[in-house]
Write an enzyme that holds these catalytic residues in place. Structure first.
Site, mmCIF file in Angstrom:
data_model
loop_
_atom_site.group_PDB
_atom_site.id
_atom_site.type_symbol
_atom_site.label_atom_id
_atom_site.label_comp_id
_atom_site.label_asym_id
_atom_site.label_seq_id
_atom_site.Cartn_x
_atom_site.Cartn_y
_atom_site.Cartn_z
ATOM 1 N N CYS A 40 -6.892 2.250 5.026
ATOM 2 C CA CYS A 40 -7.568 1.018 5.419
ATOM 3 C C CYS A 40 -7.164 0.659 6.855
ATOM 4 C CB CYS A 40 -7.168 -0.100 4.441
ATOM 5 S SG CYS A 40 -5.455 -0.663 4.662
ATOM 6 N N HIS A 51 0.847 -1.198 0.000
ATOM 7 C CA HIS A 51 0.000 0.000 0.000
ATOM 8 C C HIS A 51 0.880 1.245 0.000
ATOM 9 C CE1 HIS A 51 -4.049 -1.690 1.579
ATOM 10 N NE2 HIS A 51 -3.374 -2.639 0.945
ATOM 11 N N GLU A 88 0.683 4.012 1.713
ATOM 12 C CA GLU A 88 1.030 4.499 3.045
ATOM 13 C C GLU A 88 2.168 3.701 3.655
ATOM 14 O OE1 GLU A 88 -3.597 4.629 2.957
ATOM 15 O OE2 GLU A 88 -1.988 3.520 1.963
ATOM 16 N N CYS A 132 -3.267 0.164 7.213
ATOM 17 C CA CYS A 132 -2.498 1.405 7.134
ATOM 18 C C CYS A 132 -2.784 2.323 8.317
ATOM 19 C CB CYS A 132 -2.771 2.105 5.804
ATOM 20 S SG CYS A 132 -2.153 1.135 4.402
#
Length: 164
Positions: free
Chosen positions: A91, A61, A63, A94
């Site tokens: 999410c 991801h 992040e 993260c």
């Protein structure tokens, strides 16, 4: 999409537009367009973008990539002096990384009604964890959301045409 900005503009706009640039790179690679930037004292420390499909990795991801890069650049896991700019609401995974890395401030663009964990589906920052960042929600949210809408529209069109 035009993501140009005035260098004299608000620092939040400058850094969110840099995150949007990362998202556009992801889109060009066939990834869902999500980008992130970690900033300390007004300087970009690290950037990240979604690479789940390219890396075949659920952890890839934007992040997490940006947080990992910031930890490496600063030589430690505590990012209490840093801000994270991300184009899509984080999410649960993260959001947990934001809590655990002690990010001081989170600025995110589009809300995520399916997996957003900073207020849309759930707000993990409301739970009694040992750290709660300042949160600015929906910053340039329409523009960030439009990137996602455009990406998925184009993906549906390609599928209708039988293109991979």
């Amino acid at each position: 999409m035009d993501i140009n900005f005035n260098p004299q503009s608000d620092p939040d706009e400058r850094f969110m537009r840099l995150a949007m640039e990362q998202a556009m790179i992801s889109a060009g690679e066939g990834e869902v367009p999500v980008g992130a930037v970690v900033v300390k004292d007004g300087e970009v420390i690290s950037t990240g973008r979604n690479r789940r499909e390219l890396g075949k990795n659920a952890l890839a991801h934007a992040e997490l990539e940006a947080i990992d890069g910031a930890c490496r650049a600063l030589g430690g896991w505590r990012l209490w002096q840093c801000e994270l700019y991300v184009t899509l609401e984080p999410c649960p995974m993260c959001t947990g990384a934001i809590i655990n890395s002690r990010i001081r401030r989170l600025v995110y663009g589009a809300s995520d009604r399916k997996a957003g964990s900073c207020g849309s589906v759930v707000n993990l920052f409301d739970l009694p964890y040992n750290h709660r960042p300042e949160v600015v929600a929906g910053f340039l949210g329409e523009e960030c959301g439009q990137m996602l809408t455009d990406f998925f529209r184009q993906l549906r069109e390609k599928r209708k045409e039988g293109k991979p």
